[in-house]
Scaffold this active site. Structure first.
Site, PDB file in Angstrom:
ATOM      1  N   HIS A  97      -5.821 -21.398  10.157  1.00  0.00           N
ATOM      2  CA  HIS A  97      -7.142 -21.874   9.738  1.00  0.00           C
ATOM      3  C   HIS A  97      -7.947 -20.781   9.049  1.00  0.00           C
ATOM      4  O   HIS A  97      -8.558 -21.018   7.993  1.00  0.00           O
ATOM      5  CB  HIS A  97      -7.931 -22.410  10.928  1.00  0.00           C
ATOM      6  CG  HIS A  97      -9.391 -22.566  10.629  1.00  0.00           C
ATOM      7  ND1 HIS A  97      -9.903 -23.639   9.927  1.00  0.00           N
ATOM      8  CD2 HIS A  97     -10.450 -21.735  10.882  1.00  0.00           C
ATOM      9  CE1 HIS A  97     -11.210 -23.477   9.765  1.00  0.00           C
ATOM     10  NE2 HIS A  97     -11.564 -22.330  10.344  1.00  0.00           N
ATOM     11  N   ASP A 119      -8.016  -7.529   0.171  1.00  0.00           N
ATOM     12  CA  ASP A 119      -7.105  -7.765   1.290  1.00  0.00           C
ATOM     13  C   ASP A 119      -7.756  -7.279   2.560  1.00  0.00           C
ATOM     14  O   ASP A 119      -8.621  -6.396   2.529  1.00  0.00           O
ATOM     15  CB  ASP A 119      -5.774  -7.022   1.087  1.00  0.00           C
ATOM     16  CG  ASP A 119      -5.878  -5.559   1.501  1.00  0.00           C
ATOM     17  OD1 ASP A 119      -5.429  -5.230   2.618  1.00  0.00           O
ATOM     18  OD2 ASP A 119      -6.435  -4.745   0.734  1.00  0.00           O
ATOM     19  N   CYS A 140      -7.822 -28.331  11.309  1.00  0.00           N
ATOM     20  CA  CYS A 140      -9.061 -29.100  11.441  1.00  0.00           C
ATOM     21  C   CYS A 140      -8.812 -30.607  11.389  1.00  0.00           C
ATOM     22  O   CYS A 140      -9.606 -31.388  11.924  1.00  0.00           O
ATOM     23  CB  CYS A 140     -10.046 -28.672  10.356  1.00  0.00           C
ATOM     24  SG  CYS A 140     -10.673 -26.983  10.614  1.00  0.00           S
ATOM     25  N   CYS A 186      -8.027 -28.298   6.406  1.00  0.00           N
ATOM     26  CA  CYS A 186      -6.731 -27.711   6.726  1.00  0.00           C
ATOM     27  C   CYS A 186      -6.043 -28.502   7.830  1.00  0.00           C
ATOM     28  O   CYS A 186      -6.650 -29.332   8.520  1.00  0.00           O
ATOM     29  CB  CYS A 186      -6.886 -26.243   7.115  1.00  0.00           C
ATOM     30  SG  CYS A 186      -7.426 -25.938   8.814  1.00  0.00           S
ATOM     31  N   ASP A 233       0.856  -1.179   0.000  1.00  0.00           N
ATOM     32  CA  ASP A 233       0.000   0.000   0.000  1.00  0.00           C
ATOM     33  C   ASP A 233       0.896   1.234   0.000  1.00  0.00           C
ATOM     34  O   ASP A 233       2.115   1.129  -0.053  1.00  0.00           O
ATOM     35  CB  ASP A 233      -0.952  -0.022   1.194  1.00  0.00           C
ATOM     36  CG  ASP A 233      -0.204   0.047   2.518  1.00  0.00           C
ATOM     37  OD1 ASP A 233       1.031   0.185   2.525  1.00  0.00           O
ATOM     38  OD2 ASP A 233      -0.868  -0.043   3.570  1.00  0.00           O
TER      39      ASP A 233
END
Length: 400
Positions: free
Chosen positions: A337, A268, A311, A308, A94
């Site tokens: 996660h 984002d 999990c 993932c 940015d």
């Protein structure tokens, strides 16, 4: 700039959403894409190897914070952010423009630039359109931003028009100062708050400069969902089709889906990792606050629709324990996660666009996650603020 361009591949027949390929010097990326934020050359708590697993390979750095520490000249000596943090993929920085908004109490805007006071020490600082671009040249990202003012969304019409006029002048100054046009794509930023005529005017003036991409700024700063979506719906009709469209600082799951429907290519936000560090997880059945005692003896996976690492290996009970004990591992696992959840969500969005069913997907996802029907939000029947994911956490100038 031959090694940076946007390739539109398909438009969803249901919604007009865009599926495309963003070509950069350090990788080609399917869009719409969510980009994790590495404010200080780190996505907080995660290693670069882990970031590879939970992103599509395009992440952000923050110009203002890296300018202050460790300094852009040092980072340039290390080979830019990429060499400094050992990141072998693409980057976006940015401009420092968001800090013009978030640090409003300790800055003064002039035609020349912005006088800040250091947000910690109070030391005087100055950033101009030219110095912002010079810093970003040193940081070495593939995509960089024009220096602008991010004005309050509900500022008066006259304030907004004067601010946008200055942002346009700053955009031209920054473009002229850009020393690495062959390797870094500089985006123009479309401001204007809720005033659609000012948005149109800003874009038309920026198009005269002919930036390789355009950002939509000044959203997710306190306006309602309806107000944000009204602006995006309009921007969808006027932004050039052959260039990427980047919605800055927006990343809640509902906004990613609706923003994609509104023709946005890039997103984002720090929210996913910030709420993770405070014990909140994103799941297919909505937000899960792991501090809650209900998870004390819950020996089930965090999200039974997620594959993932977290999990697959840990229970809600264990994550509850880590969060309650304020263990760093809990912050790491939930950050991993949450970013994986958003990466998977965007893959599902892209697939829905290619199959001309993004509206169907949006309705299914909203119902499953627990969001109000989109039609009720767009009609004003339900009034939800854009800071929904941040509701229990204070937003400061530290991140965006």
């Amino acid at each position: 700039m031959d090694n940076f361009y946007y390739e539109l591949k398909h438009v969803c027949k249901q919604t007009g959403a865009r599926y495309g390929i963003l070509h950069t010097p350090h990788g080609d990326f399917e869009t719409p894409i969510f980009m994790p934020v590495g404010t200080k050359a780190t996505v907080k708590t995660l290693t670069p190897e882990e970031i590879e697993e939970v992103s599509d390979g395009l992440i952000l750095g923050n110009t203002y914070h890296l300018w202050l520490q460790p300094g852009d000249e040092l980072i340039a000596k290390a080979g830019g952010i990429r060499g400094f943090m050992n990141w072998n993929h693409a980057l976006l920085t940015d401009s420092g423009g968001f800090q013009v908004f978030s640090l409003a109490k300790i800055r003064k805007i002039t035609e020349e630039g912005v006088n800040f006071r250091h947000h910690k020490s109070g030391a005087p600082l100055f950033m101009s359109p030219e110095s912002s671009i010079q810093i970003q040249n040193n940081l070495g990202a593939d995509i960089i931003m024009s220096f602008d003012e991010c004005p309050p969304f509900h500022a008066s019409y006259d304030y907004m028009k004067n601010s946008v006029d200055r942002t346009i002048r700053w955009a031209k100054r920054g473009y002229d100062a850009h020393q690495k046009k062959d390797t870094q794509a500089l985006f123009g930023i479309v401001q204007g708050g809720p005033y659609l005529d000012i948005r149109k005017y800003c874009l038309e003036e920026l198009e005269k400069i002919n930036f390789p991409g355009y950002s939509i700024g000044g959203l997710a700063v306190g306006e309602s969902k309806k107000e944000m979506y009204d602006v995006l719906s309009y921007m969808k009709t006027i932004l050039p089709e052959n260039k990427p469209r980047y919605l800055m600082g927006v990343g809640s799951p509902d906004d990613l889906v609706v923003g994609s429907m509104m023709g946005v290519d890039m997103f984002d936000c720090v929210a996913a990792t910030r709420i993770a560090r405070h014990g909140t997880a994103l799941t297919h059945s909505g937000k899960v606050l792991l501090k809650n005692q209900a998870h004390y003896a819950s020996f089930v996976t965090l999200d039974n629709k997620c594959d993932c690492y977290v999990c697959k290996n840990y229970t809600r009970s264990y994550l509850h324990h880590l969060v309650k004990a304020e263990e760093i591992l809990g912050m790491r696992l939930l950050s991993y996660h949450n970013l994986y959840f958003l990466k998977t969500l965007m893959a599902d969005v892209r697939e829905a666009i290619k199959n001309d069913r993004l509206k169907d997907f949006q309705e299914e996802f909203f119902k499953e996650f627990g969001y109000a029907p989109l039609e009720d939000i767009l009609s004003g029947k339900v009034n939800e603020g854009t800071m929904k994911l941040h509701d229990q956490i204070k937003i400061t100038g530290e991140e965006k």
